[in-house]
Scaffold this active site. Sequence first.
Site, PDB file in Angstrom:
ATOM      1  N   LEU A   1       0.831  -1.202   0.000  1.00 38.58           N
ATOM      2  CA  LEU A   1       0.000   0.000   0.000  1.00 38.58           C
ATOM      3  C   LEU A   1       0.864   1.250   0.000  1.00 38.58           C
ATOM      4  O   LEU A   1       0.571   2.225  -0.693  1.00 38.58           O
ATOM      5  CB  LEU A   1      -0.958  -0.005   1.194  1.00 38.58           C
ATOM      6  CG  LEU A   1      -2.279  -0.737   0.996  1.00 38.58           C
ATOM      7  CD1 LEU A   1      -2.092  -2.197   0.612  1.00 38.58           C
ATOM      8  CD2 LEU A   1      -3.146  -0.624   2.243  1.00 38.58           C
TER       9      LEU A   1
ATOM     10  N   TYR B   1      -3.726  -9.451  15.839  1.00 32.72           N
ATOM     11  CA  TYR B   1      -3.528  -8.381  14.855  1.00 32.72           C
ATOM     12  C   TYR B   1      -4.678  -7.381  14.943  1.00 32.72           C
ATOM     13  O   TYR B   1      -4.464  -6.163  14.961  1.00 32.72           O
ATOM     14  CB  TYR B   1      -3.439  -8.995  13.456  1.00 32.72           C
ATOM     15  CG  TYR B   1      -3.391  -7.988  12.331  1.00 32.72           C
ATOM     16  CD1 TYR B   1      -2.223  -7.288  12.057  1.00 32.72           C
ATOM     17  CD2 TYR B   1      -4.515  -7.733  11.550  1.00 32.72           C
ATOM     18  CE1 TYR B   1      -2.170  -6.356  11.021  1.00 32.72           C
ATOM     19  CE2 TYR B   1      -4.474  -6.811  10.516  1.00 32.72           C
ATOM     20  CZ  TYR B   1      -3.305  -6.121  10.260  1.00 32.72           C
ATOM     21  OH  TYR B   1      -3.257  -5.202   9.245  1.00 32.72           O
TER      22      TYR B   1
END
Length: 279
Positions: A14, A136
């Site tokens: 990204l 996470y």
Amino acid sequence: MLKKLVLTGAAGRLGSYLREPLSNMCEELVSTDITDDIGTLYPNERFAQVDIAVYDQIAPLLEGADMVLHFGAIVDERPFEELLGPNFVGSYNIWEAAHQHGLKRVVYASSIHAVGMHKKADFIGIDAPHKPDTFYGLAKCFSEDLGSMYWDKRGLESVCLRILSCAQVNNPRALGSWLSYDDLIQLVTRAIDTPSVGFSIVYGVSNNDRAPVDNAKASFLGYRPKDNAEQFAEAILADAAPADLTDPGEMCQGGPFASVELGKSATKSMNIVNDKKKT
């Protein structure tokens, strides 16, 4: 034009798509990552190799910056001890350094995994309570709460981008969760150029017919995605196996993260194409 932006996680997939547009929005872009190389730099970009888990490495780079875009993290489920430094302590370091240096705003790459155990059928909004699917996801909850607290107590603005899946569409879940790279760039741009945001959450998802989340309460940011994963639906569904309605990965927002055992990789089963932008 902004004077200075700092991007963490610049070597990531990204980050590779964000570097050029960010460099066009400021006089100086400081791109950082733990790796030793991010490719050819743009004219007003400089690279710093740092570990965000070490405050004294990352903090000095924020001096004089207008905003920091925090995309640096381990991007998968791992044992808690492996995520503690980069995903938990790293976020604290970013918000604390941003406060110490008087930045206006943190733009944070949060994730659907902060609310990953919610059912897709519930069509949750940005005010859905945290319901993490993994350690996470728990780190994303922690970081969002950091952003909320630093706004309430210290006046530091944050926009938390709850990204669903910013990768090529190659599975049925992605027909709803896809965020195209063009829409990612628009989302980050709106997170930067909206005059006042306080503490805000917005889902990072394209204009998909099957999107399982509601961004209505984030409309003030002006994010209006243009791409739609429905263009891939016929081919994807033709090859898809019937959904297993007993599998949390099929029914919950977090997809494979919702069904994986805590501490075990979820991305190994996701067939993510590494179409990182070359510089």
